[in-house]
Design an enzyme around this catalytic site. Structure first.
Site, PDB file in Angstrom:
ATOM      1  N   ASN A   9       0.860  -1.175   0.000  1.00  0.00           N
ATOM      2  CA  ASN A   9       0.000   0.000   0.000  1.00  0.00           C
ATOM      3  C   ASN A   9       0.904   1.235   0.000  1.00  0.00           C
ATOM      4  OD1 ASN A   9      -1.860   2.026   0.373  1.00  0.00           O
ATOM      5  ND2 ASN A   9      -2.431   1.438   2.458  1.00  0.00           N
ATOM      6  N   LYS A  11       0.075   4.225  -0.223  1.00  0.00           N
ATOM      7  CA  LYS A  11      -0.581   5.401   0.362  1.00  0.00           C
ATOM      8  C   LYS A  11      -0.365   6.606  -0.569  1.00  0.00           C
ATOM      9  CE  LYS A  11      -0.516   3.383   4.919  1.00  0.00           C
ATOM     10  NZ  LYS A  11      -0.488   3.627   6.380  1.00  0.00           N
ATOM     11  N   HIS A  95      -9.912   0.996   4.715  1.00  0.00           N
ATOM     12  CA  HIS A  95      -8.667   1.212   5.447  1.00  0.00           C
ATOM     13  C   HIS A  95      -8.940   2.142   6.624  1.00  0.00           C
ATOM     14  CE1 HIS A  95      -4.561   2.507   6.374  1.00  0.00           C
ATOM     15  NE2 HIS A  95      -4.149   1.440   5.717  1.00  0.00           N
ATOM     16  N   GLU A  97      -7.491   4.616   7.725  1.00  0.00           N
ATOM     17  CA  GLU A  97      -7.350   6.037   7.418  1.00  0.00           C
ATOM     18  C   GLU A  97      -8.596   6.575   6.726  1.00  0.00           C
ATOM     19  OE1 GLU A  97      -2.562   5.386   7.043  1.00  0.00           O
ATOM     20  OE2 GLU A  97      -3.743   5.727   5.226  1.00  0.00           O
ATOM     21  N   GLU A 166      -5.744  -5.041  10.319  1.00  0.00           N
ATOM     22  CA  GLU A 166      -4.819  -3.949  10.564  1.00  0.00           C
ATOM     23  C   GLU A 166      -5.133  -3.304  11.908  1.00  0.00           C
ATOM     24  OE1 GLU A 166      -3.074  -2.177   6.629  1.00  0.00           O
ATOM     25  OE2 GLU A 166      -4.998  -1.291   7.067  1.00  0.00           O
ATOM     26  N   GLY A 172       1.836   2.389  10.919  1.00  0.00           N
ATOM     27  CA  GLY A 172       2.717   3.532  10.798  1.00  0.00           C
ATOM     28  C   GLY A 172       3.336   3.980  12.109  1.00  0.00           C
ATOM     29  N   SER A 210       2.195  -2.685  10.309  1.00  0.00           N
ATOM     30  CA  SER A 210       3.649  -2.476  10.296  1.00  0.00           C
ATOM     31  C   SER A 210       4.433  -3.765  10.047  1.00  0.00           C
ATOM     32  CB  SER A 210       4.117  -1.814  11.603  1.00  0.00           C
ATOM     33  OG  SER A 210       3.597  -0.510  11.717  1.00  0.00           O
TER      34      SER A 210
END
Length: 250
Positions: A9, A11, A95, A97, A166, A172, A210
């Site tokens: 990914n 991003k 996701h 985010e 996740e 991150g 991660s």
């Protein structure tokens, strides 16, 4: 036994030049008989990346989102049919985010997965808990609720999705769930899928908190971890290739 799936990914990262260099390094370093590999790239680069990987065939292209609508006055949206036209194989949906910054609900994520499946694009459905939810003992409730919405909307073809666990607290941050913690949640998700379809073993359940070159081998050795959704490490050819190699050897 199905092959592992490693999906990068990117991003909101990349440039025309950087993308070309990264893909060239990946193609050169790809192991013999690799696992399934995909890169989920910003929409602006889908056409470039699709053209670059097609002649080699070792890497599939993924999008980072998909619209919940088929067409119409939805400025800035990209439909599943458009992704299919570009040769996109996967689309990340839900996701953390997107859920956090864009307010995406479980129902919206389920609809996006449905639209992707209808056009032959495989949704990578992300589920995961926050640190607060984990500390409150709500991890299982949260991930099962998130996946249940997708199962309810897509029950007849739920075995065609990919799931990515996740833990939000590990995205991150440099923190990673231990292999045992990750396996525990993956087993819960596998059981939930098994209750919905006799083909639950077909579903790739990826770990996405991660995963990196140092921890990939231990994570991928777990029974119900079928691959990884890799963030920062997917932008570094050497690290991403190390993860791919580890997944190919399991």
């Amino acid at each position: 036994m199905k092959k592992k799936l490693i999906a990068g990914n990117w991003k909101m990262n990349g440039s025309l030049a950087a993308n070309t260099a990264l893909l060239e390094q990946l193609h050169i370093g790809m192991p013999v008989a690799p696992c399934l590999v995909a890169v989920c790239v910003p929409a602006a680069y889908l056409h470039q990346v699709a053209a670059a990987v097609k002649p080699v065939g070792a890497i599939a292209v993924g999008a980072q989102d998909v619209s919940a609508f088929d067409s119409g006055a939805y400025t800035g949206e990209i439909s599943a049919a458009m992704l299919r036209d570009l040769g996109v194989r996967y689309a990340i949906v839900g996701h953390s985010e997107r859920r956090q910054y864009h307010g995406e609900s479980d129902a919206l994520v389920a609809t996006k997965a449905q639209k992707a499946l209808a056009c032959g694009v495989t949704p990578i459905v992300c589920v995961g808990e926050t640190l607060e939810e984990r500390e409150a003992g709500k991890t299982v409730d949260v991930v099962k609720r998130q996946l249940a919405a997708v199962i309810h909307a897509n029950g007849h073809c739920i075995s065609e999705i990919v799931v990515a666990y996740e833990p939000v607290w590990a995205i991150g941050t440099g923190k990673t769930a231990t292999p045992e913690q990750a396996q525990e949640v993956h087993a819960v998700l596998r059981g939930q899928l098994a209750a919905a379809t006799p083909h639950a073993d077909r579903v790739h359940i990826l770990y996405g908190g991660s995963m990196n070159a140092a921890n990939a081998q231990q994570l991928l050795a777990q029974k119900d971890i079928d691959g990884g959704l890799v963030g920062g490490a997917s932008l570094k050819a050497a690290d991403f290739l190390t993860i791919i190699t580890a997944a190919s050897a399991v």
